[in-house]
Scaffold this motif. Structure first.
Motif, PDB file in Angstrom:
ATOM      1  N   PRO A  41       0.774  -1.241   0.000  1.00 27.39           N
ATOM      2  CA  PRO A  41       0.000   0.000   0.000  1.00 27.39           C
ATOM      3  C   PRO A  41       0.810   1.298   0.000  1.00 27.39           C
ATOM      4  O   PRO A  41       0.448   2.215  -0.749  1.00 27.39           O
ATOM      5  N   PRO A  42       1.900   1.427   0.779  1.00 28.41           N
ATOM      6  CA  PRO A  42       2.602   2.717   0.725  1.00 28.41           C
ATOM      7  C   PRO A  42       3.056   3.092  -0.694  1.00 28.41           C
ATOM      8  O   PRO A  42       2.961   4.257  -1.092  1.00 28.41           O
ATOM      9  N   GLU A  43       3.507   2.104  -1.459  1.00 24.43           N
ATOM     10  CA  GLU A  43       3.932   2.387  -2.831  1.00 24.43           C
ATOM     11  C   GLU A  43       2.729   2.684  -3.725  1.00 24.43           C
ATOM     12  O   GLU A  43       2.769   3.617  -4.539  1.00 24.43           O
ATOM     13  N   GLN A  44       1.663   1.932  -3.573  1.00 27.28           N
ATOM     14  CA  GLN A  44       0.460   2.182  -4.368  1.00 27.28           C
ATOM     15  C   GLN A  44      -0.092   3.578  -4.085  1.00 27.28           C
ATOM     16  O   GLN A  44      -0.464   4.307  -5.005  1.00 27.28           O
ATOM     17  N   GLU A  47       2.192   6.258  -5.600  1.00 27.46           N
ATOM     18  CA  GLU A  47       2.027   6.310  -7.057  1.00 27.46           C
ATOM     19  C   GLU A  47       0.725   7.015  -7.430  1.00 27.46           C
ATOM     20  O   GLU A  47       0.707   7.898  -8.297  1.00 27.46           O
ATOM     21  N   HIS A  48      -0.366   6.658  -6.757  1.00 22.83           N
ATOM     22  CA  HIS A  48      -1.659   7.294  -7.052  1.00 22.83           C
ATOM     23  C   HIS A  48      -1.640   8.788  -6.696  1.00 22.83           C
ATOM     24  O   HIS A  48      -2.206   9.603  -7.422  1.00 22.83           O
ATOM     25  N   ALA A  49      -0.993   9.139  -5.593  1.00 24.36           N
ATOM     26  CA  ALA A  49      -0.906  10.544  -5.199  1.00 24.36           C
ATOM     27  C   ALA A  49      -0.079  11.334  -6.212  1.00 24.36           C
ATOM     28  O   ALA A  49      -0.446  12.452  -6.590  1.00 24.36           O
ATOM     29  N   ALA A  50       1.041  10.764  -6.659  1.00 27.57           N
ATOM     30  CA  ALA A  50       1.879  11.446  -7.653  1.00 27.57           C
ATOM     31  C   ALA A  50       1.101  11.675  -8.940  1.00 27.57           C
ATOM     32  O   ALA A  50       1.151  12.766  -9.524  1.00 27.57           O
ATOM     33  N   GLU A  51       0.372  10.664  -9.379  1.00 25.59           N
ATOM     34  CA  GLU A  51      -0.446  10.812 -10.594  1.00 25.59           C
ATOM     35  C   GLU A  51      -1.537  11.869 -10.402  1.00 25.59           C
ATOM     36  O   GLU A  51      -1.807  12.655 -11.310  1.00 25.59           O
ATOM     37  N   ALA A  52      -2.138  11.879  -9.218  1.00 22.66           N
ATOM     38  CA  ALA A  52      -3.238  12.816  -8.949  1.00 22.66           C
ATOM     39  C   ALA A  52      -2.805  14.270  -9.008  1.00 22.66           C
ATOM     40  O   ALA A  52      -3.602  15.140  -9.358  1.00 22.66           O
ATOM     41  N   VAL A  53      -1.541  14.536  -8.664  1.00 26.25           N
ATOM     42  CA  VAL A  53      -1.064  15.925  -8.675  1.00 26.25           C
ATOM     43  C   VAL A  53      -0.187  16.221  -9.895  1.00 26.25           C
ATOM     44  O   VAL A  53       0.490  17.252  -9.944  1.00 26.25           O
ATOM     45  N   GLY A  54      -0.200  15.312 -10.863  1.00 22.85           N
ATOM     46  CA  GLY A  54       0.520  15.554 -12.107  1.00 22.85           C
ATOM     47  C   GLY A  54       1.998  15.264 -12.077  1.00 22.85           C
ATOM     48  O   GLY A  54       2.743  15.715 -12.953  1.00 22.85           O
ATOM     49  N   LEU A  55       2.461  14.505 -11.097  1.00 19.88           N
ATOM     50  CA  LEU A  55       3.877  14.138 -11.026  1.00 19.88           C
ATOM     51  C   LEU A  55       4.093  12.762 -11.668  1.00 19.88           C
ATOM     52  O   LEU A  55       4.584  11.829 -11.044  1.00 19.88           O
ATOM     53  N   GLU A  62      10.922   4.286 -11.405  1.00 24.11           N
ATOM     54  CA  GLU A  62      11.019   3.355 -10.265  1.00 24.11           C
ATOM     55  C   GLU A  62      11.866   3.899  -9.108  1.00 24.11           C
ATOM     56  O   GLU A  62      11.404   3.891  -7.963  1.00 24.11           O
ATOM     57  N   PRO A  63      13.095   4.381  -9.335  1.00 25.24           N
ATOM     58  CA  PRO A  63      13.877   4.905  -8.203  1.00 25.24           C
ATOM     59  C   PRO A  63      13.211   6.108  -7.531  1.00 25.24           C
ATOM     60  O   PRO A  63      13.218   6.219  -6.301  1.00 25.24           O
ATOM     61  N   ALA A  64      12.623   7.001  -8.324  1.00 26.53           N
ATOM     62  CA  ALA A  64      11.956   8.172  -7.747  1.00 26.53           C
ATOM     63  C   ALA A  64      10.723   7.740  -6.956  1.00 26.53           C
ATOM     64  O   ALA A  64      10.462   8.274  -5.867  1.00 26.53           O
ATOM     65  N   LEU A  65       9.978   6.782  -7.477  1.00 31.04           N
ATOM     66  CA  LEU A  65       8.794   6.283  -6.776  1.00 31.04           C
ATOM     67  C   LEU A  65       9.181   5.622  -5.462  1.00 31.04           C
ATOM     68  O   LEU A  65       8.540   5.853  -4.436  1.00 31.04           O
ATOM     69  N   LYS A  66      10.249   4.814  -5.477  1.00 26.17           N
ATOM     70  CA  LYS A  66      10.700   4.151  -4.236  1.00 26.17           C
ATOM     71  C   LYS A  66      11.127   5.198  -3.200  1.00 26.17           C
ATOM     72  O   LYS A  66      10.771   5.090  -2.027  1.00 26.17           O
ATOM     73  N   ALA A  67      11.881   6.202  -3.621  1.00 26.65           N
ATOM     74  CA  ALA A  67      12.339   7.242  -2.688  1.00 26.65           C
ATOM     75  C   ALA A  67      11.150   8.016  -2.123  1.00 26.65           C
ATOM     76  O   ALA A  67      11.085   8.278  -0.912  1.00 26.65           O
ATOM     77  N   ALA A  68      10.215   8.379  -2.993  1.00 23.19           N
ATOM     78  CA  ALA A  68       9.031   9.106  -2.535  1.00 23.19           C
ATOM     79  C   ALA A  68       8.199   8.242  -1.594  1.00 23.19           C
ATOM     80  O   ALA A  68       7.637   8.750  -0.610  1.00 23.19           O
ATOM     81  N   THR A  69       8.125   6.949  -1.876  1.00 20.90           N
ATOM     82  CA  THR A  69       7.373   6.031  -1.016  1.00 20.90           C
ATOM     83  C   THR A  69       7.968   5.987   0.380  1.00 20.90           C
ATOM     84  O   THR A  69       7.236   6.079   1.381  1.00 20.90           O
ATOM     85  N   VAL A  70       9.281   5.854   0.473  1.00 21.78           N
ATOM     86  CA  VAL A  70       9.942   5.810   1.787  1.00 21.78           C
ATOM     87  C   VAL A  70       9.687   7.114   2.531  1.00 21.78           C
ATOM     88  O   VAL A  70       9.299   7.100   3.713  1.00 21.78           O
ATOM     89  N   PHE A  71       9.889   8.243   1.863  1.00 24.81           N
ATOM     90  CA  PHE A  71       9.664   9.535   2.503  1.00 24.81           C
ATOM     91  C   PHE A  71       8.224   9.654   3.001  1.00 24.81           C
ATOM     92  O   PHE A  71       7.970  10.022   4.147  1.00 24.81           O
ATOM     93  N   ASN A  72       7.272   9.355   2.120  1.00 23.96           N
ATOM     94  CA  ASN A  72       5.853   9.490   2.480  1.00 23.96           C
ATOM     95  C   ASN A  72       5.456   8.563   3.616  1.00 23.96           C
ATOM     96  O   ASN A  72       4.685   8.955   4.495  1.00 23.96           O
ATOM     97  N   HIS A  73       5.961   7.337   3.599  1.00 19.04           N
ATOM     98  CA  HIS A  73       5.590   6.371   4.641  1.00 19.04           C
ATOM     99  C   HIS A  73       6.083   6.835   6.011  1.00 19.04           C
ATOM    100  O   HIS A  73       5.345   6.790   6.995  1.00 19.04           O
ATOM    101  N   PHE A  74       7.316   7.303   6.070  1.00 22.91           N
ATOM    102  CA  PHE A  74       7.851   7.782   7.347  1.00 22.91           C
ATOM    103  C   PHE A  74       7.173   9.080   7.785  1.00 22.91           C
ATOM    104  O   PHE A  74       6.920   9.278   8.978  1.00 22.91           O
TER     105      PHE A  74
END
Length: 153
Positions: A41-44, A47-55, A62-74
């Protein structure tokens, strides 16, 4: 209630996201059948949040999504951890109070907030094993949040 109580609880929630994440990744790899090992779920959600705001560049990289996922989860762990502050003054073991918070956060997020925002479908539509994995993850997070938030130091 003192502001440092919220800050300490937020820091505890952030730190508690580490053992939660370790459990989630290990359980995904070792306990879920292959067909249920799709992104957690944190990655999903990221990804959905990034798409929703046009990112789309984040969602599709993949690397940017993983980094954003870690940041967002914490960050979400810290924000939810701040909710522990009012519980500190209640009687009971910190681990038990924290686990109660963990269940509250899972329920509110996976049955309310996330489906309402369109970032993730309701837990009612997820496989039972994945829900169990995430409930245990939130119990781990909550237990650690309680213990760390009430630690004397």
């Amino acid at each position: 209630m003192e502001p440092q109580s919220f800050l300490k609880s937020a820091a505890a929630g952030c730190a508690a996201t580490l053992p939660m994440s370790v459990w989630m990744l290990a359980a995904q790899h070792f306990l879920l059948p292959g067909r249920e090992r799709y992104p957690l779920p944190p990655e999903q959600i990221t990804e959905h949040a990034a798409e929703a705001v046009g990112l789309d560049t984040v969602a599709e990289n993949e690397p940017a999504l993983k980094a954003a996922t870690v940041f967002n989860h914490f960050a979400y762990g810290a924000a939810a951890g701040a909710l522990y502050a009012p519980l500190r003054s209640l009687p009971g073991a910190p681990v038990v109070k924290g686990m109660g918070l963990g269940l509250f956060v899972w329920t509110g997020s996976y049955l309310g907030l996330l489906p309402a925002t369109g970032l993730l479908s309701s837990a009612k539509h997820h496989p039972a094993r994945r829900n169990a994995l995430m409930i245990v993850a939130h119990l781990i997070w909550g237990g650690w949040t309680g213990v760390l938030a009430e630690r004397k130091r």
